[in-house]
Design a protein around this motif. Sequence first.
Motif, mmCIF file in Angstrom:
data_model
loop_
_atom_site.group_PDB
_atom_site.id
_atom_site.type_symbol
_atom_site.label_atom_id
_atom_site.label_comp_id
_atom_site.label_asym_id
_atom_site.label_seq_id
_atom_site.Cartn_x
_atom_site.Cartn_y
_atom_site.Cartn_z
ATOM 1 N N GLY A 152 6.291 27.980 -17.069
ATOM 2 C CA GLY A 152 5.435 29.117 -16.801
ATOM 3 C C GLY A 152 5.228 29.330 -15.325
ATOM 4 N N VAL B 28 -8.651 39.028 -16.143
ATOM 5 C CA VAL B 28 -7.363 38.448 -16.517
ATOM 6 C C VAL B 28 -6.771 39.334 -17.598
ATOM 7 C CG1 VAL B 28 -6.219 36.429 -17.519
ATOM 8 C CG2 VAL B 28 -8.114 36.132 -15.901
ATOM 9 N N ALA C 140 -3.370 40.699 -20.179
ATOM 10 C CA ALA C 140 -2.311 40.192 -21.053
ATOM 11 C C ALA C 140 -0.955 40.255 -20.358
ATOM 12 C CB ALA C 140 -2.266 40.993 -22.351
ATOM 13 N N PRO C 141 -0.222 39.135 -20.371
ATOM 14 C CA PRO C 141 1.109 39.132 -19.768
ATOM 15 C C PRO C 141 2.175 39.713 -20.692
ATOM 16 C CG PRO C 141 0.573 36.949 -20.554
ATOM 17 C CD PRO C 141 -0.639 37.801 -20.788
ATOM 18 N N ALA D 71 -9.409 29.940 -22.118
ATOM 19 C CA ALA D 71 -7.988 29.839 -22.484
ATOM 20 C C ALA D 71 -7.737 30.598 -23.774
ATOM 21 C CB ALA D 71 -7.586 28.373 -22.649
ATOM 22 N N VAL E 175 2.612 32.605 -25.675
ATOM 23 C CA VAL E 175 2.191 32.441 -24.297
ATOM 24 C C VAL E 175 0.741 31.977 -24.277
ATOM 25 C CG1 VAL E 175 1.847 33.631 -22.099
ATOM 26 C CG2 VAL E 175 3.772 34.262 -23.560
ATOM 27 N N LEU F 285 -2.583 31.316 -21.817
ATOM 28 C CA LEU F 285 -3.220 31.558 -20.530
ATOM 29 C C LEU F 285 -4.351 30.562 -20.382
ATOM 30 C CD1 LEU F 285 -2.316 34.596 -21.565
ATOM 31 C CD2 LEU F 285 -3.341 35.148 -19.395
ATOM 32 N N HIS F 286 -4.344 29.846 -19.275
ATOM 33 C CA HIS F 286 -5.414 28.895 -18.990
ATOM 34 C C HIS F 286 -6.015 29.313 -17.662
ATOM 35 C CE1 HIS F 286 -7.609 25.232 -18.158
ATOM 36 N NE2 HIS F 286 -7.445 24.914 -19.436
ATOM 37 N N ILE F 287 -7.292 29.665 -17.681
ATOM 38 C CA ILE F 287 -7.953 30.202 -16.501
ATOM 39 C C ILE F 287 -8.667 29.072 -15.769
ATOM 40 C CG2 ILE F 287 -9.599 31.902 -15.647
ATOM 41 C CD1 ILE F 287 -9.162 33.353 -18.418
ATOM 42 N N VAL G 55 -4.836 30.791 -12.416
ATOM 43 C CA VAL G 55 -4.567 31.135 -13.815
ATOM 44 C C VAL G 55 -3.133 30.714 -14.127
ATOM 45 C CG1 VAL G 55 -4.373 33.010 -15.504
ATOM 46 C CG2 VAL G 55 -6.159 33.089 -13.726
ATOM 47 N N VAL H 108 0.042 30.797 -16.697
ATOM 48 C CA VAL H 108 0.689 31.534 -17.785
ATOM 49 C C VAL H 108 1.842 30.650 -18.242
ATOM 50 C CG1 VAL H 108 1.823 33.675 -18.469
ATOM 51 C CG2 VAL H 108 0.066 33.712 -16.662
#
Length: 123
Positions: free
Chosen positions: A3, A13, A15-16, A30, A42, A44-46, A91, A93
């Motif tokens: 990632g 944040v 959406a990728p 997350a 995917v 996501l961890h913030i 962040v 991804v």
Amino acid sequence: GDGVAVVPQEGTVCAPVSGTVAALFPTEHALGIMSDDSSAQVMLHIGIDTVKLEGKGFHALVAQGDYVDAGQPLVEVDFDVVRAAGFDPTVFVIVCERSENSTLREHASGPVAVKEPVVWLSE
């Protein structure tokens, strides 16, 4: 998984990828998204160790099971709260699951805009 890390410049944040929110942690720091075609999941961890904030400074704009479009706001984050507590706001991804034949490669580095690809996943 593989990632990218993104240093946020603002408190939303997004959406990728387009897909379904497969998981949303109770602390809202997350979440996981299963892509439209189910070719990748995917995460996501913030921030780093931000689970220790127990949700303080995080406000989810989506719920588990919601469909999201790429670029859609997911979580509002008060990064001042994150930094004041001594945590790194980066962040992550992470592509947790993908087809065996796929390749993940970097597309962009440096500053990127919402909806601008940062990685490519190809067969």
